[in-house]
Design a protein around this motif. Structure first.
Motif, PDB file in Angstrom:
ATOM      1  N   ALA A 117     -39.332  77.618 -30.829  1.00 60.02           N
ATOM      2  CA  ALA A 117     -38.009  78.215 -31.004  1.00 60.02           C
ATOM      3  C   ALA A 117     -37.039  77.226 -31.604  1.00 60.02           C
ATOM      4  O   ALA A 117     -35.977  77.616 -32.091  1.00 60.02           O
ATOM      5  N   MET A 118     -37.409  75.940 -31.565  1.00 60.84           N
ATOM      6  CA  MET A 118     -36.496  74.923 -32.089  1.00 60.84           C
ATOM      7  C   MET A 118     -37.264  73.688 -32.522  1.00 60.84           C
ATOM      8  O   MET A 118     -38.374  73.422 -32.057  1.00 60.84           O
ATOM      9  N   CYS A 148     -35.302  68.037 -23.872  1.00 58.85           N
ATOM     10  CA  CYS A 148     -34.536  67.709 -25.074  1.00 58.85           C
ATOM     11  C   CYS A 148     -34.372  66.193 -25.170  1.00 58.85           C
ATOM     12  O   CYS A 148     -33.809  65.570 -24.271  1.00 58.85           O
ATOM     13  N   GLN A 155     -30.527  69.058 -34.418  1.00 52.77           N
ATOM     14  CA  GLN A 155     -31.196  70.171 -33.752  1.00 52.77           C
ATOM     15  C   GLN A 155     -31.208  71.387 -34.678  1.00 52.77           C
ATOM     16  O   GLN A 155     -30.268  71.610 -35.431  1.00 52.77           O
ATOM     17  N   PHE A 157     -32.744  75.704 -34.787  1.00 50.14           N
ATOM     18  CA  PHE A 157     -33.271  76.803 -33.994  1.00 50.14           C
ATOM     19  C   PHE A 157     -33.692  77.960 -34.899  1.00 50.14           C
ATOM     20  O   PHE A 157     -33.146  78.143 -35.982  1.00 50.14           O
ATOM     21  N   ARG A 158     -34.655  78.734 -34.416  1.00 50.79           N
ATOM     22  CA  ARG A 158     -34.862  80.042 -35.018  1.00 50.79           C
ATOM     23  C   ARG A 158     -33.654  80.885 -34.623  1.00 50.79           C
ATOM     24  O   ARG A 158     -33.324  80.978 -33.443  1.00 50.79           O
ATOM     25  N   ARG A 159     -33.011  81.465 -35.590  1.00 52.74           N
ATOM     26  CA  ARG A 159     -31.733  82.129 -35.309  1.00 52.74           C
ATOM     27  C   ARG A 159     -31.883  83.251 -34.294  1.00 52.74           C
ATOM     28  O   ARG A 159     -31.018  83.429 -33.429  1.00 52.74           O
ATOM     29  N   LEU A 162     -32.013  81.719 -30.800  1.00 49.82           N
ATOM     30  CA  LEU A 162     -30.694  81.244 -30.396  1.00 49.82           C
ATOM     31  C   LEU A 162     -29.809  82.412 -29.960  1.00 49.82           C
ATOM     32  O   LEU A 162     -29.106  82.331 -28.941  1.00 49.82           O
ATOM     33  N   VAL A 183     -30.466  73.879 -25.372  1.00 50.24           N
ATOM     34  CA  VAL A 183     -31.922  73.743 -25.456  1.00 50.24           C
ATOM     35  C   VAL A 183     -32.584  74.342 -24.221  1.00 50.24           C
ATOM     36  O   VAL A 183     -33.625  74.999 -24.304  1.00 50.24           O
ATOM     37  N   VAL A 186     -32.528  78.172 -24.856  1.00 48.13           N
ATOM     38  CA  VAL A 186     -33.338  78.641 -25.986  1.00 48.13           C
ATOM     39  C   VAL A 186     -34.825  78.461 -25.697  1.00 48.13           C
ATOM     40  O   VAL A 186     -35.657  79.254 -26.182  1.00 48.13           O
ATOM     41  N   ARG A 187     -35.167  77.475 -24.888  1.00 48.00           N
ATOM     42  CA  ARG A 187     -36.583  77.226 -24.619  1.00 48.00           C
ATOM     43  C   ARG A 187     -37.263  78.388 -23.899  1.00 48.00           C
ATOM     44  O   ARG A 187     -38.498  78.495 -23.884  1.00 48.00           O
ATOM     45  N   ILE A 192     -40.545  73.612 -28.051  1.00 44.38           N
ATOM     46  CA  ILE A 192     -39.825  72.593 -28.819  1.00 44.38           C
ATOM     47  C   ILE A 192     -40.830  71.847 -29.683  1.00 44.38           C
ATOM     48  O   ILE A 192     -41.895  71.457 -29.199  1.00 44.38           O
TER      49      ILE A 192
END
Length: 264
Positions: A117-118, A148, A155, A157-159, A162, A183, A186-187, A192
């Motif tokens: 995702a990031m 993180c 950093q 992210f996939r929008r 997020l 983070v 979003v995780r 990651i």
């Protein structure tokens, strides 16, 4: 130029001493598949004029400006994210140098890790000789791969992940370390990804971060708390401690290194 794959949001407040060099490093990227959203958070030192002049000198930079008068980096991030429309969205800092392969490596990391995702890069500080993550940092990443290990200067992210996590939100997290708190959320929507060669060099102007950072105990506990308990760590444990110490997001506007130059 190809259609951008990523929007970078660069919030800034009184960064006249640094923002031109940051933008020059972005203009020199080998991969130009990005759009840049610069968010002025009420600068009074000519930062906007300097940034606009740099963009005029760099036709490869696809940049636009957003003004966010409400003080605080998180408010600026929210304003910038609101106009981000591409598959990926990243955050940058206005006092940071990005090597020419930064965007290329970042997008390659997403492509190589479709479940991530990031993607998080690492700040190597002012050491211009270091082109990879240090052995000690690599060990930390190996020991705690779901944590993180890099800040908001690097950093991405996939929008959609997020947005599903609620995005940056000053009402939800009004304190410093918004880069670590986001983070954590979003995780829940993917992993990651780290690349030891994905690095940047932030200025070392703020050698003392005690007025806008966590202490050793809090950093250690963050590493030891299981990933499934991190929401407790931020929402219960760290929230109370940061509120007591007055570590609001506005502390990031305290440019103490300018004390000898007068009030910022």
């Amino acid at each position: 130029m190809a259609e951008p794959r990523i929007t970078f949001v660069l919030p800034f407040y009184n960064e006249a001493d640094f923002i031109a060099d940051t933008l020059a490093s972005l203009a020199a990227q080998a991969c130009g598949d990005f759009e840049l959203v610069l968010v002025d958070n009420g600068s009074t030192d000519g930062s906007v004029a300097i940034a606009k002049a740099e963009l005029d000198r760099s036709p490869r930079l696809r940049g636009r400006f957003v003004s966010e008068p409400s003080p605080g980096k998180t408010n600026a991030l929210v304003a910038g994210m609101a106009v981000a429309t591409h598959e990926f969205v990243g955050t940058l800092d206005a006092d940071t140098f990005y090597p020419p392969d930064y965007v290329e490596r970042l997008l390659a990391a997403f492509d190589a890790n479709p479940d991530a995702a990031m993607v998080i890069g690492i700040n190597t500080g002012s050491d211009q000789r270091r082109s990879q993550v240090s052995p000690s940092k690599r060990m930390q990443i190996a020991l705690w791969p779901r944590k993180c290990h890099g800040g908001g200067c690097a950093q991405a992210f996939r929008r959609d992940a997020l947005e599903q996590a609620g995005g940056f939100d000053p009402a939800r997290w009004p304190f410093v370390l918004e880069d670590h708190e986001i983070v954590c959320r979003v995780r829940e929507y993917g992993g990651i990804a780290y690349d030891p060669r994905l690095v940047c060099r932030a200025s070392d102007r703020r050698s003392d971060r005690s007025d806008a950072h966590w202490n050793r105990l809090e950093r250690l506990l963050y590493k030891l708390v299981p990933a499934g308990r991190e929401s407790w760590f931020f929402d219960k444990f760290l929230r109370r401690r940061f509120a007591k110490r007055g570590l609001s997001n506005l502390q990031l506007r305290n440019q103490a290194w300018k004390a000898g130059e007068g009030s910022a």
